[in-house]
Motif scaffolding. Structure first.
Motif, PDB file in Angstrom:
ATOM      1  N   UNK A   1       0.813  -1.228   0.000  1.00  0.00           N
ATOM      2  CA  UNK A   1       0.000   0.000   0.000  1.00  0.00           C
ATOM      3  C   UNK A   1       0.841   1.271   0.000  1.00  0.00           C
ATOM      4  N   UNK A   2       1.968   1.258   0.736  1.00  0.00           N
ATOM      5  CA  UNK A   2       2.815   2.437   0.771  1.00  0.00           C
ATOM      6  C   UNK A   2       3.415   2.738  -0.595  1.00  0.00           C
ATOM      7  N   UNK A   3       3.735   1.713  -1.359  1.00  0.00           N
ATOM      8  CA  UNK A   3       4.301   1.916  -2.691  1.00  0.00           C
ATOM      9  C   UNK A   3       3.270   2.533  -3.637  1.00  0.00           C
ATOM     10  N   UNK A   4       2.035   2.064  -3.516  1.00  0.00           N
ATOM     11  CA  UNK A   4       0.955   2.657  -4.319  1.00  0.00           C
ATOM     12  C   UNK A   4       0.788   4.128  -3.959  1.00  0.00           C
ATOM     13  N   UNK A   5       0.815   4.402  -2.653  1.00  0.00           N
ATOM     14  CA  UNK A   5       0.690   5.790  -2.187  1.00  0.00           C
ATOM     15  C   UNK A   5       1.843   6.641  -2.715  1.00  0.00           C
ATOM     16  N   UNK A   6       3.040   6.081  -2.776  1.00  0.00           N
ATOM     17  CA  UNK A   6       4.204   6.807  -3.280  1.00  0.00           C
ATOM     18  C   UNK A   6       4.032   7.151  -4.761  1.00  0.00           C
ATOM     19  N   UNK A   7       3.526   6.207  -5.542  1.00  0.00           N
ATOM     20  CA  UNK A   7       3.320   6.445  -6.971  1.00  0.00           C
ATOM     21  C   UNK A   7       2.283   7.538  -7.199  1.00  0.00           C
ATOM     22  N   UNK A   8       1.206   7.494  -6.427  1.00  0.00           N
ATOM     23  CA  UNK A   8       0.170   8.521  -6.550  1.00  0.00           C
ATOM     24  C   UNK A   8       0.723   9.881  -6.155  1.00  0.00           C
ATOM     25  N   UNK A   9       1.513   9.913  -5.089  1.00  0.00           N
ATOM     26  CA  UNK A   9       2.099  11.178  -4.632  1.00  0.00           C
ATOM     27  C   UNK A   9       2.999  11.773  -5.716  1.00  0.00           C
ATOM     28  N   UNK A  10       3.771  10.926  -6.388  1.00  0.00           N
ATOM     29  CA  UNK A  10       4.641  11.421  -7.445  1.00  0.00           C
ATOM     30  C   UNK A  10       3.823  11.972  -8.606  1.00  0.00           C
ATOM     31  N   UNK A  11       2.802  11.252  -9.010  1.00  0.00           N
ATOM     32  CA  UNK A  11       1.963  11.710 -10.129  1.00  0.00           C
ATOM     33  C   UNK A  11       1.297  13.043  -9.798  1.00  0.00           C
ATOM     34  N   UNK A  12       0.894  13.204  -8.542  1.00  0.00           N
ATOM     35  CA  UNK A  12       0.289  14.470  -8.146  1.00  0.00           C
ATOM     36  C   UNK A  12       1.329  15.587  -8.091  1.00  0.00           C
ATOM     37  N   UNK A  13       2.569  15.248  -7.742  1.00  0.00           N
ATOM     38  CA  UNK A  13       3.607  16.276  -7.614  1.00  0.00           C
ATOM     39  C   UNK A  13       4.042  16.842  -8.965  1.00  0.00           C
ATOM     40  N   UNK A  14       3.938  16.034 -10.028  1.00  0.00           N
ATOM     41  CA  UNK A  14       4.392  16.506 -11.345  1.00  0.00           C
ATOM     42  C   UNK A  14       3.252  17.075 -12.184  1.00  0.00           C
ATOM     43  N   UNK A  15       2.036  16.980 -11.672  1.00  0.00           N
ATOM     44  CA  UNK A  15       0.879  17.452 -12.432  1.00  0.00           C
ATOM     45  C   UNK A  15       0.851  18.968 -12.494  1.00  0.00           C
ATOM     46  N   UNK A  16       0.400  19.544 -13.594  1.00  0.00           N
ATOM     47  CA  UNK A  16       0.305  21.005 -13.691  1.00  0.00           C
ATOM     48  C   UNK A  16      -0.715  21.554 -12.698  1.00  0.00           C
ATOM     49  N   UNK A  17      -0.492  22.762 -12.255  1.00  0.00           N
ATOM     50  CA  UNK A  17      -1.408  23.379 -11.287  1.00  0.00           C
ATOM     51  C   UNK A  17      -2.731  23.755 -11.936  1.00  0.00           C
ATOM     52  N   UNK A  18      -2.684  24.097 -13.210  1.00  0.00           N
ATOM     53  CA  UNK A  18      -3.904  24.489 -13.923  1.00  0.00           C
ATOM     54  C   UNK A  18      -3.831  23.979 -15.352  1.00  0.00           C
ATOM     55  N   UNK A  19      -4.998  23.689 -15.910  1.00  0.00           N
ATOM     56  CA  UNK A  19      -5.101  23.229 -17.295  1.00  0.00           C
ATOM     57  C   UNK A  19      -6.301  23.906 -17.934  1.00  0.00           C
TER      58      UNK A  19
END
Length: 342
Positions: free
Chosen positions: A192-210
């Motif tokens: 579960x922690x690894x899944x959470x890490x992947x989601x956190x990374x995807x959220x960190x690189x996402x643009x603030x606005x689209x």
């Protein structure tokens, strides 16, 4: 006086049609469904429970009719509904820990770039497409999305669920039976922690606005086209070629140019949030968009298919006022003519 009676009848029939017949017809063609629910675990729990209750009612009805064939069929349906409810609830229960955990972005970057970039691009981070769209579609059935915007478009819950089991999170398990498997492998073997890490990374690189168009491009254009132009420069062809998407989905997904007019914004919200509510068994997956992203998709479809909506709504009251004034003058003129004749 006779004309007033005729007018009254016409007005009455028009109102009956508008407030009685038309809503009834609409309710038959598009039955009421629950409002969009962005807590997907709760939504799936409620729907699966409702399906079990429906199956129980059908079985009771078959037993009362003492119809052995119907009883056998209803019993099978109930068993399937109960198994589906059990599997669905178990699936979302396993995602709770990942959703609750605070992800480690650095570890998530390692996991995503080592497990996902073999198929997915992340253009914003220097990971280009592995293949061109036609080759990707031929290999997977549909063009894999770029992951650079995933953390912006989709809810954290949906991302965790999709990484673990794509078919179940997107509600298309009925498509992948008899040996068929989803083109994206599930990562439910991860902690579960690894899944959470992947989601956190995807959220960190996402643009603030689209922009609305960017959201549509990323969320919808892999399968859907805009044939009649986006009012700002040309048509938009689906990234996945027709022959591939037809083989993958069973049919070519509809062009969305005029969907805002033919379906309306509420229907589109409901359908994108959970296609199975309106069209049970459809191959279209639940997209998993956040409410904000979903509104942007609908906003873009309004821009494409109903760009004159504001002007039309502004003109409507003025036109009605004109008709009223015209009707008054017509009535006065008619009264004058009849007075002179008599």
């Amino acid at each position: 006086m006779r004309e007033l009676k005729i007018l009254a009848v016409v007005v009455a029939l028009t109102l009956i049609t508008y407030w009685g017949v038309e809503p009834f017809a609409h309710s038959q063609m598009h039955p009421h469904v629950d409002a969009p629910n962005y807590d997907f675990a709760q939504a799936d729990k409620m729907i699966s429970a409702e399906n079990v209750e429906k199956a129980k009612v059908a079985l009771d009805k078959a037993k009362k009719a003492d119809d052995k064939k119907a009883i056998k069929s209803a019993t099978t349906d109930l068993t399937n509904a109960e198994n589906f409810e059990k599997d669905t609830n178990a699936f979302w229960a396993t995602t709770k820990e990942s959703i609750a955990d605070k992800g480690n972005v650095a570890n998530g970057e390692v996991l995503v770039t080592s497990n996902c970039t073999a198929c997915h691009s992340i253009e914003s981070k220097g990971f280009p497409k592995v293949m061109d769209d036609a080759s990707s579609a031929a290999a997977y059935g549909v063009v894999p999305p770029d992951l650079g915007t995933a953390g912006k478009l989709y809810t954290k819950e949906y991302l965790a669920g999709f990484i673990m089991n794509p078919a179940r999170a997107s509600k298309v398990t009925h498509k992948f039976v008899d040996g068929r498997v989803h083109p994206m492998p599930g990562f439910d073997w991860m902690q579960p922690q690894e899944i959470a890490d992947m989601v956190a990374y995807l959220q960190s690189i996402a643009p603030k606005a689209m922009t609305d168009k960017e959201v549509f491009n990323n969320a919808c254009q892999r399968c859907h086209s805009i044939k009649y132009g986006d009012m700002k420069g040309g048509t938009m062809q689906a990234y996945t070629p027709n022959e591939n998407i037809k083989a993958y989905m069973g049919k070519i997904p509809p062009d969305l140019s005029q969907y805002i007019k033919s379906r309306g914004p509420n229907y589109i919200h409901e359908f994108v949030n959970d296609p199975q509510k309106h069209l049970e068994g459809t191959a279209m997956p639940r997209v998993g968009l956040t409410l904000e992203s979903e509104k942007q998709v609908v906003g873009y479809l309004e821009e494409v298919g109903d760009s004159k909506k504001a002007q039309r709504e502004e003109l409507g009251p003025k036109f009605l006022i004109y008709l009223v004034i015209f009707a008054i003058f017509a009535w006065l003129w008619k009264s004058k003519q009849w007075r002179e004749m008599h």
